[in-house]
Design a protein around this motif. Structure first.
Motif, short mmCIF file in Angstrom:
data_model
loop_
_atom_site.label_atom_id
_atom_site.label_comp_id
_atom_site.label_asym_id
_atom_site.label_seq_id
_atom_site.Cartn_x
_atom_site.Cartn_y
_atom_site.Cartn_z
N ILE A 196 -3.23 -9.03 -3.13
CA ILE A 196 -2.19 -8.26 -3.89
C ILE A 196 -2.71 -6.99 -3.26
N TYR A 197 -1.84 -6.60 -2.32
CA TYR A 197 -1.81 -5.24 -1.29
C TYR A 197 -1.07 -4.68 -2.12
N PHE A 198 -1.41 -3.19 -2.57
CA PHE A 198 -1.20 -2.41 -3.23
C PHE A 198 -1.26 -1.14 -2.93
N LYS A 245 -6.26 -4.73 -1.86
CA LYS A 245 -5.84 -4.08 -0.58
C LYS A 245 -5.85 -3.16 -1.18
N THR A 246 -6.27 -2.16 -0.74
CA THR A 246 -4.89 -0.49 -1.07
C THR A 246 -4.25 -0.23 -0.07
N PHE A 267 0.50 4.83 -0.59
CA PHE A 267 0.47 5.53 0.97
C PHE A 267 1.13 7.16 0.42
N THR A 268 2.49 7.41 -0.67
CA THR A 268 2.71 8.92 -1.60
C THR A 268 1.46 9.30 -2.67
N LYS A 269 0.05 8.25 -3.25
CA LYS A 269 -0.31 8.83 -4.04
C LYS A 269 -2.04 9.13 -3.13
N PHE A 270 -1.91 9.15 -1.57
CA PHE A 270 -3.04 9.65 -1.45
C PHE A 270 -2.83 10.81 -1.06
N PHE A 271 -2.25 11.84 -1.56
CA PHE A 271 -2.45 13.09 -1.02
C PHE A 271 -1.54 13.77 -1.94
#
Length: 401
Positions: A239-241, A63-64, A244-248
């Motif tokens: 897995i929880y990847f 899960k991303t 949050f900061t890389k989405f924008f």
């Protein structure tokens, strides 16, 4: 040959020649920004690592997470309103300084419930370091090279060189009696950079060299073996990847989310193919501007009022708050579709029926069980609310998704 076609072919050949010439002559630059973005193919993106995770954790779900840990874990807990309970491995590579106090607390709660938290960064939020009684310091590197080592004698390679690093981080203070040392720098056991920390019923792994997970290092020589060695300490669970900061776009680097077309325009071959297609389309329109037949009158087709009728009836039931009627109809239509699609008897909705439906439909048995059990539960109730209707609709949509 048609004169018009000859002109178009000559123009196309000219454009292709110019494109190839420009492509070979231009000076390409490499973006070394440390974005740690799972969608980035740049040297310091982590797209290769992200794509390999399902293979390293065989049979587990990836899960991303595009939310902060506080929002995500609070929602997906036993008392939350999410669609599942979050359990397994939470992986965060780089950019951990966005974490606020509430996020750190939620991550610690997640680990304390028997789960695993893995973080790799040059440093971590102060609240996390204070809770775990840690201190991090940095050292200058020689020739911009860092050497990484494992403590475990059977893990290979014995050492891995990471270049293009002006400095490296290590844990200058930690609880040696409680924290387990897993890795160190430059053959110096005093420069610990990889720790395993027991936390209540779970574990926390802290790693201080996130570059080992980037595309550049995984694809260079046999450095991927070190990455595999680090992840070998994590249990084979979901897995929880963290993304949050890389989405924008941020100061961490371009997350490459500008548009669906932007990636293609960055690839020279695709870009010139796109421009050529646009030019040929324009030329085709110019040379075919003259009409070759009379205008064909547009005959408006008969309007299909079926959808409008269904919407009207649905709104009528919904506005009158007749939830029981709607729930009964949705269950009836759902079971009728199962009978017609899979030739199953829906009289008794027991475990045998759930197994047969899962086998015939190819759906996950847990998804089928949740849907059928919820229908059985609704049949025992006499009073219904809007939440019951919405949850039934979500279960049915999940079954068909």
């Amino acid at each position: 040959m048609n004169k018009t076609l000859v002109i178009i072919l000559l123009i196309a050949a000219t454009i292709i020649t110019i494109a190839v010439t420009v492509d070979y002559s231009r000076n390409r630059t490499v973006d070394w920004t440390e974005s740690y973005n799972e969608k980035s193919n740049k040297p310091y993106g982590v797209s290769v690592f992200y794509k390999e995770l399902p293979k390293l954790f065989d049979g587990q779900h990836l899960k991303t997470i595009y939310y902060s840990p506080y929002n995500y874990f609070y929602a997906n807990s036993e008392d939350g309103y999410g669609d599942h309970i979050a359990e397994g491995n939470y992986i965060l590579i780089g950019n951990s300084d966005y974490l606020e106090l509430a996020d750190v607390e939620e991550l610690l709660i997640f680990a304390g419930r028997g789960n695993t938290l893995f973080m790799s960064d040059y440093t971590f939020p102060k609240s996390l370091l204070d809770t775990l009684n840690l201190t991090i310091k940095g050292i200058k590197t020689q020739d911009s090279i860092v050497e990484l080592n494992f403590v475990h004698p059977q893990l290979k390679p014995k050492n891995t060189l990471i270049d293009k690093s002006d400095s490296a981080s290590y844990f200058s203070r930690f609880e040696a009696e409680n924290h387990k040392t897993l890795g160190y720098l430059n053959h110096d056991l005093n420069l610990i950079n990889f720790l395993e920390i027991p936390f209540e019923d779970g574990k926390i792994f802290l790693h201080l060299e996130p570059k080992v997970f980037t595309n550049y290092n995984i694809l260079k020589d046999d450095r991927y073996l070190y990455t595999e060695g680090v992840l070998s300490y994590l249990p084979n669970q979901n897995i929880y990847f963290d993304s949050f900061t890389k989405f924008f776009d941020s100061h961490y680097g371009d997350a490459e989310e500008k548009s669906n077309l932007s990636w293609f325009l960055q690839q020279t071959s695709f870009k010139w193919a796109w421009y050529l297609a646009l030019l040929l389309t324009f030329l085709f329109m110019v040379f075919n501007a003259k009409r070759r037949q009379r205008i064909i009158p547009i005959i408006k087709p008969l309007e299909n009022t079926t959808v409008g009728f269904v919407k009207t009836i649905s709104n009528l039931y919904f506005e009158t708050q007749d939830h029981k009627n709607l729930i009964d109809k949705k269950i009836t239509y759902f079971l009728e579709k199962i009978r017609s699609d899979y030739n199953l008897d829906t009289t008794i909705l027991n475990e045998e029926f759930i197994t047969k439906l899962s086998q015939k439909s190819g759906k996950n048995i847990e998804t089928v069980k949740k849907t059928i059990n919820f229908i059985n539960w609704l049949r025992t109730k006499n009073e219904f609310f809007e939440d019951n209707l919405l949850k039934l609709n979500r279960h049915i949509e999940e079954f068909y998704s």
